[in-house]
Motif scaffolding. Structure first.
Motif, PDB file in Angstrom:
ATOM      1  N   ASN A  94       0.871  -1.063  -0.049  1.00  0.00           N
ATOM      2  CA  ASN A  94      -0.176   0.102   0.070  1.00  0.00           C
ATOM      3  C   ASN A  94       0.916   1.191   0.075  1.00  0.00           C
ATOM      4  O   ASN A  94       1.958   1.196  -0.132  1.00  0.00           O
ATOM      5  CB  ASN A  94      -0.774  -0.044   1.361  1.00  0.00           C
ATOM      6  N   PHE A  95       0.155   2.305   0.093  1.00  0.00           N
ATOM      7  CA  PHE A  95       0.945   3.830   0.152  1.00  0.00           C
ATOM      8  C   PHE A  95       2.113   3.540   1.310  1.00  0.00           C
ATOM      9  O   PHE A  95       3.105   4.215   0.911  1.00  0.00           O
ATOM     10  CB  PHE A  95      -0.160   4.643   0.286  1.00  0.00           C
ATOM     11  N   GLU A  96       1.785   3.218   2.235  1.00  0.00           N
ATOM     12  CA  GLU A  96       2.738   3.271   3.221  1.00  0.00           C
ATOM     13  C   GLU A  96       4.050   2.487   2.877  1.00  0.00           C
ATOM     14  O   GLU A  96       4.912   3.010   3.511  1.00  0.00           O
ATOM     15  CB  GLU A  96       2.418   2.368   4.490  1.00  0.00           C
ATOM     16  N   LEU A  97       4.149   1.648   1.992  1.00  0.00           N
ATOM     17  CA  LEU A  97       5.390   1.268   1.639  1.00  0.00           C
ATOM     18  C   LEU A  97       6.406   2.370   0.967  1.00  0.00           C
ATOM     19  O   LEU A  97       7.545   2.573   1.214  1.00  0.00           O
ATOM     20  CB  LEU A  97       5.222   0.467   0.284  1.00  0.00           C
ATOM     21  N   LEU A  98       5.812   3.651   0.568  1.00  0.00           N
ATOM     22  CA  LEU A  98       6.517   4.806   0.010  1.00  0.00           C
ATOM     23  C   LEU A  98       6.993   5.564   1.190  1.00  0.00           C
ATOM     24  O   LEU A  98       7.911   6.490   0.907  1.00  0.00           O
ATOM     25  CB  LEU A  98       5.910   5.625  -0.594  1.00  0.00           C
ATOM     26  N   ALA A  99       6.578   5.333   2.297  1.00  0.00           N
ATOM     27  CA  ALA A  99       6.978   6.205   3.430  1.00  0.00           C
ATOM     28  C   ALA A  99       8.010   5.516   4.303  1.00  0.00           C
ATOM     29  O   ALA A  99       8.389   6.387   5.100  1.00  0.00           O
ATOM     30  CB  ALA A  99       5.747   6.518   4.223  1.00  0.00           C
ATOM     31  N   PHE A 100       8.078   4.060   4.143  1.00  0.00           N
ATOM     32  CA  PHE A 100       8.954   3.750   5.179  1.00  0.00           C
ATOM     33  C   PHE A 100      10.501   4.361   5.258  1.00  0.00           C
ATOM     34  O   PHE A 100      10.888   4.846   6.581  1.00  0.00           O
ATOM     35  CB  PHE A 100       9.151   2.085   5.008  1.00  0.00           C
ATOM     36  N   ARG A 101      11.191   4.560   4.099  1.00  0.00           N
ATOM     37  CA  ARG A 101      12.474   4.944   4.206  1.00  0.00           C
ATOM     38  C   ARG A 101      12.576   6.462   4.760  1.00  0.00           C
ATOM     39  O   ARG A 101      13.343   6.994   5.387  1.00  0.00           O
ATOM     40  CB  ARG A 101      13.010   4.676   2.988  1.00  0.00           C
ATOM     41  N   PRO A 158       1.341   8.439  12.389  1.00  0.00           N
ATOM     42  CA  PRO A 158       1.810   9.231  11.769  1.00  0.00           C
ATOM     43  C   PRO A 158       2.728   8.931  10.662  1.00  0.00           C
ATOM     44  O   PRO A 158       3.411   7.964  10.719  1.00  0.00           O
ATOM     45  CB  PRO A 158       2.703  10.013  12.902  1.00  0.00           C
ATOM     46  N   GLY A 159       2.522   9.529   9.431  1.00  0.00           N
ATOM     47  CA  GLY A 159       3.138   9.026   8.358  1.00  0.00           C
ATOM     48  C   GLY A 159       2.428   8.046   7.514  1.00  0.00           C
ATOM     49  O   GLY A 159       2.549   7.746   6.193  1.00  0.00           O
ATOM     50  N   ALA A 305       7.153   8.393  -5.189  1.00  0.00           N
ATOM     51  CA  ALA A 305       7.868   8.022  -3.874  1.00  0.00           C
ATOM     52  C   ALA A 305       8.241   9.477  -3.636  1.00  0.00           C
ATOM     53  O   ALA A 305       8.458  10.083  -2.283  1.00  0.00           O
ATOM     54  CB  ALA A 305       8.987   7.060  -4.094  1.00  0.00           C
ATOM     55  N   ALA A 306       8.969  10.220  -4.612  1.00  0.00           N
ATOM     56  CA  ALA A 306       9.153  11.449  -4.333  1.00  0.00           C
ATOM     57  C   ALA A 306       8.286  12.580  -3.934  1.00  0.00           C
ATOM     58  O   ALA A 306       8.564  13.365  -3.108  1.00  0.00           O
ATOM     59  CB  ALA A 306       9.891  12.106  -5.699  1.00  0.00           C
ATOM     60  N   ASN A 307       7.107  12.263  -4.425  1.00  0.00           N
ATOM     61  CA  ASN A 307       5.957  13.115  -4.001  1.00  0.00           C
ATOM     62  C   ASN A 307       5.576  12.839  -2.596  1.00  0.00           C
ATOM     63  O   ASN A 307       5.267  13.966  -1.933  1.00  0.00           O
ATOM     64  CB  ASN A 307       4.826  12.767  -5.016  1.00  0.00           C
ATOM     65  N   VAL A 308       5.560  11.613  -2.158  1.00  0.00           N
ATOM     66  CA  VAL A 308       5.262  11.375  -1.007  1.00  0.00           C
ATOM     67  C   VAL A 308       6.205  11.818   0.216  1.00  0.00           C
ATOM     68  O   VAL A 308       6.053  12.491   1.263  1.00  0.00           O
ATOM     69  CB  VAL A 308       5.049   9.785  -0.556  1.00  0.00           C
ATOM     70  N   ALA A 309       7.523  11.713  -0.136  1.00  0.00           N
ATOM     71  CA  ALA A 309       8.655  12.270   0.499  1.00  0.00           C
ATOM     72  C   ALA A 309       8.402  13.793   0.921  1.00  0.00           C
ATOM     73  O   ALA A 309       8.580  14.505   1.818  1.00  0.00           O
ATOM     74  CB  ALA A 309       9.981  11.891   0.035  1.00  0.00           C
ATOM     75  N   ALA A 310       7.949  14.504  -0.075  1.00  0.00           N
ATOM     76  CA  ALA A 310       7.770  15.844  -0.097  1.00  0.00           C
ATOM     77  C   ALA A 310       6.556  16.453   0.674  1.00  0.00           C
ATOM     78  O   ALA A 310       6.553  17.008   1.845  1.00  0.00           O
ATOM     79  CB  ALA A 310       7.568  16.471  -1.453  1.00  0.00           C
ATOM     80  N   VAL A 311       5.563  15.398   0.851  1.00  0.00           N
ATOM     81  CA  VAL A 311       4.333  15.742   1.543  1.00  0.00           C
ATOM     82  C   VAL A 311       4.713  15.501   3.026  1.00  0.00           C
ATOM     83  O   VAL A 311       4.226  16.159   3.965  1.00  0.00           O
ATOM     84  CB  VAL A 311       3.249  14.614   1.148  1.00  0.00           C
TER      85      VAL A 311
END
Length: 319
Positions: A94-101, A158-159, A305-311
């Motif tokens: 899911n989406f959360e995969l992009l936020a782990f790192r 969070p995240g 992944a870059a967009n999520v990191a920015a958010v």
């Protein structure tokens, strides 16, 4: 005698080759384990279970769903990334995969998976109890503005996706609302039904059963257009707030899965997705299907992944 030995040797070699080919073609010859990183009853779990219930018809073996919860999805998705890449362990990511790192939550990301195919989109909502005093988004927001910090929204940690959704809503609407984290959508719904919170941002499909039962009502959806399951509910965009946001679900395998097994799973899951019974179930339960082949989806995730990191950085969640 030598001719007999050579003939016998050749026969054994051919038999060995035939057995090897038969063995290679036997995949799968036992049940497949499918990891879901969130609790039973949430949108990811419901969609994953409904999709794979036809597995035996298309793969010849069952796919058994296993819920591995914790860490806003990190426990389950890390287990998938680290699983033996033999095709017998797959999972829903899911989406959360992009936020782990970016969040230093787990050493795993899209590059550690081989996406089989995207199957689902999960738009966020603003949902309240059916007997709540607010019947429109603006009524809810007016209450929030008049009483800063009083209202409580059930979301994810969070995240995680529904926490990010809550942050986007409060930022876009200029409101001060307490965000209360729960481990998954099902838990958030229970908290809302039990009066522990005033609202939730979880997805359409996670609230639909309760809406149908007359226990909850949706004030707005974070979709570009009105959701087909909720045609009378306006979008945030209609109300003047630029919020189009949600999660997604994709089937994936460990990145080093053999190509022939990857293709067998890809073809089988596509047939399950196309099955009229699954399509009907999705429509009746407010599940927004979104089919994207795995390799194409992997390319999309590179940019996302870059967009999520920015958010996450904008919300002050990363260093």
């Amino acid at each position: 005698m030598m001719k007999f030995v050579r003939t016998a040797g050749l026969t054994l070699a051919l038999l060995g080759t035939a057995v090897g080919v038969a063995h290679a073609q036997a995949f799968p010859d036992r049940s497949i384990n499918s990891i879901v990183a969130f609790g039973a009853g949430g949108s990811t779990d419901v969609a994953a279970r409904s999709l794979v219930r036809f597995a035996h018809e298309y793969l010849g073996q069952e796919i058994v769903v296993e819920n591995r919860t914790g860490g806003a999805g990190a426990v389950g998705m890390l287990a998938l990334a680290n699983a033996r890449p033999d095709g017998y362990t797959i999972g829903t990511v899911n989406f959360e995969l992009l936020a782990f790192r970016p969040l230093d939550r787990a050493p795993s990301g899209p590059e550690d998976m081989r996406f089989i195919r995207k199957v689902q989109a999960s738009p966020a909502t603003l949902t309240v109890p059916a007997d709540a005093p607010w019947n429109t988004l603006e009524e809810f927001l007016e209450e929030a503005r008049q009483n800063p910090g009083k209202l409580r929204i059930a979301a994810s940690p969070p995240g995680a996706v529904w926490n990010v959704a809550a942050g986007l809503i409060t930022n876009a609407t200029g409101t001060d609302i307490n965000v209360v984290p729960f481990d998954g959508g099902a838990q958030s719904a229970v908290a809302l039904l039990g009066g522990q919170v005033d609202a939730t941002t979880i997805s359409v499909q996670e609230v639909m059963d309760h809406v149908t039962a007359g226990k909850l009502k949706v004030l707005a959806t974070a979709t570009a257009e009105r959701h087909p399951a909720l045609p009378d509910v306006p979008t945030f965009t209609e109300a003047g707030y630029d919020i189009v946001f949600g999660s997604w679900a994709a089937m994936a395998a460990p990145k080093d899965i053999p190509e022939d097994r990857f293709q067998a799973l890809s073809e089988g899951l596509k047939k399950m997705f196309d099955d009229e019974r699954f399509q009907t179930f999705a429509e009746e339960n407010g599940i927004t299907l979104d089919y994207v082949p795995g390799d194409e989806f992997a390319r999309q995730m590179e940019a996302e992944a870059a967009n999520v990191a920015a958010v996450l950085a904008a919300q002050g969640l990363t260093n």
